[in-house]
Every structure is written in C-alpha cells, then in structure tokens.
Write a protein that holds these residues in place. Structure first.
Motif, PDB file in Angstrom:
ATOM      1  N   GLN A 174      44.738  16.897  25.450  1.00  0.00           N
ATOM      2  CA  GLN A 174      43.816  16.744  24.435  1.00  0.00           C
ATOM      3  C   GLN A 174      42.305  17.083  24.901  1.00  0.00           C
ATOM      4  OE1 GLN A 174      44.577  15.961  21.271  1.00  0.00           O
ATOM      5  NE2 GLN A 174      46.932  15.262  21.474  1.00  0.00           N
ATOM      6  N   ASN A 175      41.594  17.760  23.976  1.00  0.00           N
ATOM      7  CA  ASN A 175      40.098  17.713  24.401  1.00  0.00           C
ATOM      8  C   ASN A 175      40.032  18.634  25.773  1.00  0.00           C
ATOM      9  OD1 ASN A 175      39.442  16.482  22.101  1.00  0.00           O
ATOM     10  ND2 ASN A 175      40.116  14.314  23.399  1.00  0.00           N
ATOM     11  N   LYS A 176      40.764  19.671  25.679  1.00  0.00           N
ATOM     12  CA  LYS A 176      40.556  20.723  27.195  1.00  0.00           C
ATOM     13  C   LYS A 176      40.394  22.216  26.261  1.00  0.00           C
ATOM     14  CE  LYS A 176      41.594  17.137  29.961  1.00  0.00           C
ATOM     15  NZ  LYS A 176      41.825  16.230  28.919  1.00  0.00           N
ATOM     16  N   LYS A 177      39.600  23.084  27.122  1.00  0.00           N
ATOM     17  CA  LYS A 177      39.362  24.250  26.546  1.00  0.00           C
ATOM     18  C   LYS A 177      39.150  25.401  27.692  1.00  0.00           C
ATOM     19  CE  LYS A 177      34.519  23.796  25.448  1.00  0.00           C
ATOM     20  NZ  LYS A 177      33.227  23.905  24.245  1.00  0.00           N
ATOM     21  N   ILE A 178      39.680  26.543  27.252  1.00  0.00           N
ATOM     22  CA  ILE A 178      39.108  27.681  28.414  1.00  0.00           C
ATOM     23  C   ILE A 178      37.911  28.378  27.609  1.00  0.00           C
ATOM     24  CG2 ILE A 178      39.794  30.059  29.022  1.00  0.00           C
ATOM     25  CD1 ILE A 178      42.705  29.029  29.156  1.00  0.00           C
ATOM     26  N   THR A 179      36.893  28.425  28.611  1.00  0.00           N
ATOM     27  CA  THR A 179      35.629  28.968  27.979  1.00  0.00           C
ATOM     28  C   THR A 179      35.318  30.359  28.425  1.00  0.00           C
ATOM     29  OG1 THR A 179      34.363  27.719  29.621  1.00  0.00           O
ATOM     30  CG2 THR A 179      34.438  26.612  27.459  1.00  0.00           C
ATOM     31  N   GLY A 180      36.053  30.861  29.426  1.00  0.00           N
ATOM     32  CA  GLY A 180      35.746  31.965  29.926  1.00  0.00           C
ATOM     33  C   GLY A 180      36.825  32.695  30.854  1.00  0.00           C
ATOM     34  N   ILE A 181      37.025  33.880  30.582  1.00  0.00           N
ATOM     35  CA  ILE A 181      38.202  34.589  31.608  1.00  0.00           C
ATOM     36  C   ILE A 181      37.406  35.996  32.158  1.00  0.00           C
ATOM     37  CG2 ILE A 181      40.635  35.521  31.612  1.00  0.00           C
ATOM     38  CD1 ILE A 181      41.081  33.944  29.247  1.00  0.00           C
ATOM     39  N   LEU A 182      37.932  35.970  33.529  1.00  0.00           N
ATOM     40  CA  LEU A 182      37.355  37.580  34.165  1.00  0.00           C
ATOM     41  C   LEU A 182      38.418  37.970  35.044  1.00  0.00           C
ATOM     42  CD1 LEU A 182      34.839  39.307  34.994  1.00  0.00           C
ATOM     43  CD2 LEU A 182      34.503  37.787  36.872  1.00  0.00           C
ATOM     44  N   THR A 183      38.469  39.102  34.994  1.00  0.00           N
ATOM     45  CA  THR A 183      39.568  39.831  35.658  1.00  0.00           C
ATOM     46  C   THR A 183      39.079  40.779  36.702  1.00  0.00           C
ATOM     47  OG1 THR A 183      41.387  39.735  33.836  1.00  0.00           O
ATOM     48  CG2 THR A 183      41.760  41.222  35.911  1.00  0.00           C
ATOM     49  N   LEU A 224      42.760  29.753  21.602  1.00  0.00           N
ATOM     50  CA  LEU A 224      42.127  30.429  22.760  1.00  0.00           C
ATOM     51  C   LEU A 224      40.903  31.429  21.942  1.00  0.00           C
ATOM     52  CD1 LEU A 224      41.709  31.077  25.609  1.00  0.00           C
ATOM     53  CD2 LEU A 224      43.132  32.969  25.505  1.00  0.00           C
ATOM     54  N   GLY A 225      39.674  31.095  22.203  1.00  0.00           N
ATOM     55  CA  GLY A 225      38.619  31.901  21.393  1.00  0.00           C
ATOM     56  C   GLY A 225      37.398  31.198  21.788  1.00  0.00           C
ATOM     57  N   ASN A 226      36.483  31.983  21.096  1.00  0.00           N
ATOM     58  CA  ASN A 226      34.892  31.726  21.237  1.00  0.00           C
ATOM     59  C   ASN A 226      34.597  31.526  22.465  1.00  0.00           C
ATOM     60  OD1 ASN A 226      34.612  31.583  18.157  1.00  0.00           O
ATOM     61  ND2 ASN A 226      35.799  29.769  18.115  1.00  0.00           N
ATOM     62  N   LEU A 227      35.005  32.416  23.461  1.00  0.00           N
ATOM     63  CA  LEU A 227      34.627  32.461  24.785  1.00  0.00           C
ATOM     64  C   LEU A 227      33.293  32.769  25.169  1.00  0.00           C
ATOM     65  CD1 LEU A 227      37.943  33.714  26.329  1.00  0.00           C
ATOM     66  CD2 LEU A 227      37.583  31.352  25.691  1.00  0.00           C
ATOM     67  N   ASP A 228      32.971  32.172  26.294  1.00  0.00           N
ATOM     68  CA  ASP A 228      31.662  32.814  27.015  1.00  0.00           C
ATOM     69  C   ASP A 228      31.597  34.305  27.315  1.00  0.00           C
ATOM     70  OD1 ASP A 228      30.396  30.228  26.249  1.00  0.00           O
ATOM     71  OD2 ASP A 228      30.793  29.522  28.302  1.00  0.00           O
ATOM     72  N   PHE A 229      32.846  34.383  27.873  1.00  0.00           N
ATOM     73  CA  PHE A 229      32.948  35.777  28.527  1.00  0.00           C
ATOM     74  C   PHE A 229      34.462  36.090  28.608  1.00  0.00           C
ATOM     75  CE2 PHE A 229      32.617  32.956  31.978  1.00  0.00           C
ATOM     76  CZ  PHE A 229      33.643  33.384  32.905  1.00  0.00           C
ATOM     77  N   CYS A 230      34.686  37.289  28.595  1.00  0.00           N
ATOM     78  CA  CYS A 230      36.219  37.857  28.536  1.00  0.00           C
ATOM     79  C   CYS A 230      36.332  39.422  28.986  1.00  0.00           C
ATOM     80  CB  CYS A 230      37.112  37.296  27.245  1.00  0.00           C
ATOM     81  SG  CYS A 230      38.970  37.779  27.538  1.00  0.00           S
ATOM     82  N   TYR A 231      36.469  40.038  30.234  1.00  0.00           N
ATOM     83  CA  TYR A 231      36.209  41.142  30.318  1.00  0.00           C
ATOM     84  C   TYR A 231      36.930  41.142  31.807  1.00  0.00           C
ATOM     85  CZ  TYR A 231      31.887  39.874  32.592  1.00  0.00           C
ATOM     86  OH  TYR A 231      30.791  39.418  33.442  1.00  0.00           O
ATOM     87  N   ILE A 232      36.945  42.550  32.203  1.00  0.00           N
ATOM     88  CA  ILE A 232      37.487  43.108  33.585  1.00  0.00           C
ATOM     89  C   ILE A 232      36.332  43.772  34.241  1.00  0.00           C
ATOM     90  CG2 ILE A 232      38.890  44.710  34.586  1.00  0.00           C
ATOM     91  CD1 ILE A 232      40.801  44.364  32.233  1.00  0.00           C
ATOM     92  N   ILE A 233      35.952  43.586  35.532  1.00  0.00           N
ATOM     93  CA  ILE A 233      35.356  44.275  36.475  1.00  0.00           C
ATOM     94  C   ILE A 233      35.961  44.986  37.709  1.00  0.00           C
ATOM     95  CG2 ILE A 233      33.189  42.817  35.906  1.00  0.00           C
ATOM     96  CD1 ILE A 233      33.787  41.379  38.588  1.00  0.00           C
TER      97      ILE A 233
END
Length: 354
Positions: A6-15, A343-352
């Motif tokens: 409960q009450n946990k979330k992912i806030t950003g994903i970078l590859t 999953l959503g409303n993330l601060d970032f989600c992209y590839i570098i």
C-alpha cells in the motif's frame, strides 16, 4: 507467495543503453552455421540488432552515468536518496558490493542503505519488492532501484544460441511513498532444482576460472562456448515460460480482482519475440498489449528489459497519464514473478545513450 503493498509508487524510469549497436547480419559469419540458416533464425526469433558495451565498461559505469544524468537534469537530488538497490548478475567485483562502489563514486551520503541483489530476468520485480519493503521504514522516503547487466562480456560471440539476443543496459527507477491508497499486488515463485537451465558454470568458487575453463567447446549443438560463458538450455527455458507464466498471471488476476481486459499493457520480460508471441497467444492477449520489440532493437538485457519495454513503448505518455499495467519477469534461478500496478504521472520516463 502472494504479496500486497500500500501507498507505494514509481515516480520515474530511465533506461541507459550503450551507443554501440551491432547488427545480426554483421555477426552471422561468426557462427558455425550456414549464413542462410542463421538468417532464417533471425526472422523467427526477431533478432536484428543489439546494444553491447566495450570490454572495459562495467555495471557501475552505466549506473553512475544514469544517476549523474538525472542529478545534472535536476530530476534527482543526491541527499534525497535513502537507499540504493542494485540488481545485477554481472557485478564489478565479488567484493565489495557494486552498489557501494556507485554510492562512493557519486559522493552520496553515508546515512543510507546500499544493497546488491543477484537476480536475472525476474530481477526488476524483486527489486521493486525490496524497495517497497524498505519504504515501510520511517527513515526511508526515496529508494533508487538500479537494474544493470553487461552479459555480452560473459557470453561467447560464437554461440548462436545466446549471443545474438544478449544486450547490455541499465535502468534507474525511483520508488517513493504514495498518498493514493491503490494496492500493488504481486506474486513470486522460485525453483532452484532447475538452476542449470541458465548458468555460467565457471568463475565462482565452485568452479574457479582457469585456462581450461576458457577453452571454447562444442557441446554438440554446433555452438562454441566455454565454461566461463553463459549457457542457456533454450528448450527448457521455453517450456518453463509457457508452462509456469500463464497460471502465475491468472493467479494475479484472481488476487487483485482485475479482469484481463481491464489491463492496459502487459510489460513482460523480453527473452525474444518468438517466445513472447507464443506466450501472448496462449494467454489470449493481443501483441499490441504485450510489446515484444526490445530484443529486436536492443537485445535481452536480463532484468533491464521490463523498464526498457516501458520507456521504449510508452515513454512520455507516462508523464501525463496513468495505465493499469501487469509486469512479469521469468528466468534465471529459476525465478518467476508478476505484479499488478497503476503506473503513470511520472516525473520522467525515457532512454539515454552511454
């Protein structure tokens, strides 16, 4: 084993992907097979190109590069990191933990937890589970989950069974406490009796590396590999995935009270296109809902394939909207796990690129 958080979330994903891109066609002559047969295999399995590091690049290099990028982009602050979890099967050293090396390299605070987890294809979910558990502690507010492997350095370039699909990569996932009371459901199973299905026999203390373990051998399938290299029993792994994954996900549906049709995407580990298409067919899931394009474009980077699937196929969409997503990882161990998460409303989600 069923778990609920409960009450946990992912806030950003970078590859993080290596810039070095190698095409299957350019490597076809390396294998002990007629090129025509290798090209037919390419079409069936979905091989095309993969990203691989040079012989000097290690897991800590990819992870530190990703973290430094986020810090310099003001997407992550050093002093906010309370725990650093690294999931890898290709650490820089036996001792010390590679997560400690990364912490020291970035000059992070001492008042934190660094942890290495030795897991492969299901490692993204195991890392999330560990992050969720750490966040139950009052003193931990932000966890950085790192997934990274450089398996191309431990796979024979003359092994057509494994090398064409192997890719190197890292990912950075930020995990925090959430204010929305949306449960996260997951399950996990392990079967160490089949550990030899995916194994690097030599290099540990059970079988130390020697000049003899470095010698290339033909085990009878016309592939050449040494005992220092990754060995995969493709048939065993395929049967395991097709037999164990569908009932595991069905149990997750029952546990979470979610109907299959209500799931927006099935972001699964990416062993190869053929295996995922067969899995989607058996589960009666459309290919659009279960993307299978990571190995074709980047290679199989073990636990990094799930975050890569997310960043490559959804990317910026996840900064503006939310999806109900079923995650699933399966492979070395043998280990298999699935998770139902918003999953959503993330601060970032992209590839570098590194």
């Amino acid at each position: 084993m069923n778990l609920t958080f409960q009450n946990k979330k992912i806030t950003g994903i970078l590859t993080v992907l290596p810039k070095n891109e190698v095409k299957f066609d350019d490597e076809a002559s390396n294998y002990n097979f007629p090129i025509e047969k290798s090209l037919r295999l390419k079409k069936i399995m979905g091989y095309n190109k993969h990203r691989i590091v040079d012989e000097e690049t290690c897991v800590s290099d990819l992870c530190a590069f990703g973290l430094e990028h986020l810090i310099e982009s003001n997407l992550l602050k050093k002093d906010e990191i309370d725990a650093l979890i690294l999931v890898t099967q290709t650490p820089d050293h036996f001792i010390p933990p590679t997560s400690n090396i990364i912490q020291g390299r970035l000059g992070l605070k001492q008042d934190m937890i660094c942890m290495d987890i030795n897991q492969g294809c299901a490692g993204y979910l195991l890392g999330l589970i560990q992050a969720f558990m750490l966040l139950d502690q009052d003193s931990i507010k932000k966890v950085v989950l790192l997934n990274a492997d450089v398996l191309s350095r431990k796979t024979s370039s003359k092994d057509r069974n494994s090398y064409p699909l192997v890719g190197d990569a890292a990912s950075v996932t930020i995990v925090e406490r959430g204010v929305q009371n949306v449960p996260i459901y997951c399950n996990i199973k392990m079967d160490g009796s089949k550990a030899n299905s995916l194994i690097i026999p030599a290099g540990g203390l059970r079988m130390p590396s020697t000049p003899e373990t470095s010698e290339l051998e033909d085990p009878g399938d016309s592939n050449l590999r040494s005992k220092n290299d990754l060995i995969m029993d493709g048939t065993s792994v395929f049967n395991f995935v097709q037999t164990e994954v569908p009932p595991m996900v069905s149990d997750l549906f029952e546990m979470s009270k979610v109907n299959k049709d209500d799931v927006d995407y099935f972001m699964f580990h990416q062993p190869n296109r053929f295996m995922l298409e067969k899995l989607a067919d058996s589960m009666e899931i459309s290919y659009e809902k279960m993307p299978n394009n990571v190995v074709t474009n980047f290679g199989n980077s073990s636990s990094v394939t799930i975050p890569t699937t997310i960043t490559f196929n959804l990317g910026e969409q996840l900064q503006y909207r939310s999806y109900k997503i079923c995650l699933a990882g399966f492979g070395a161990g043998l280990t298999w796990s699935s998770m139902m998460i918003e999953l959503g409303n993330l601060d970032f989600c992209y590839i570098i690129e590194y």
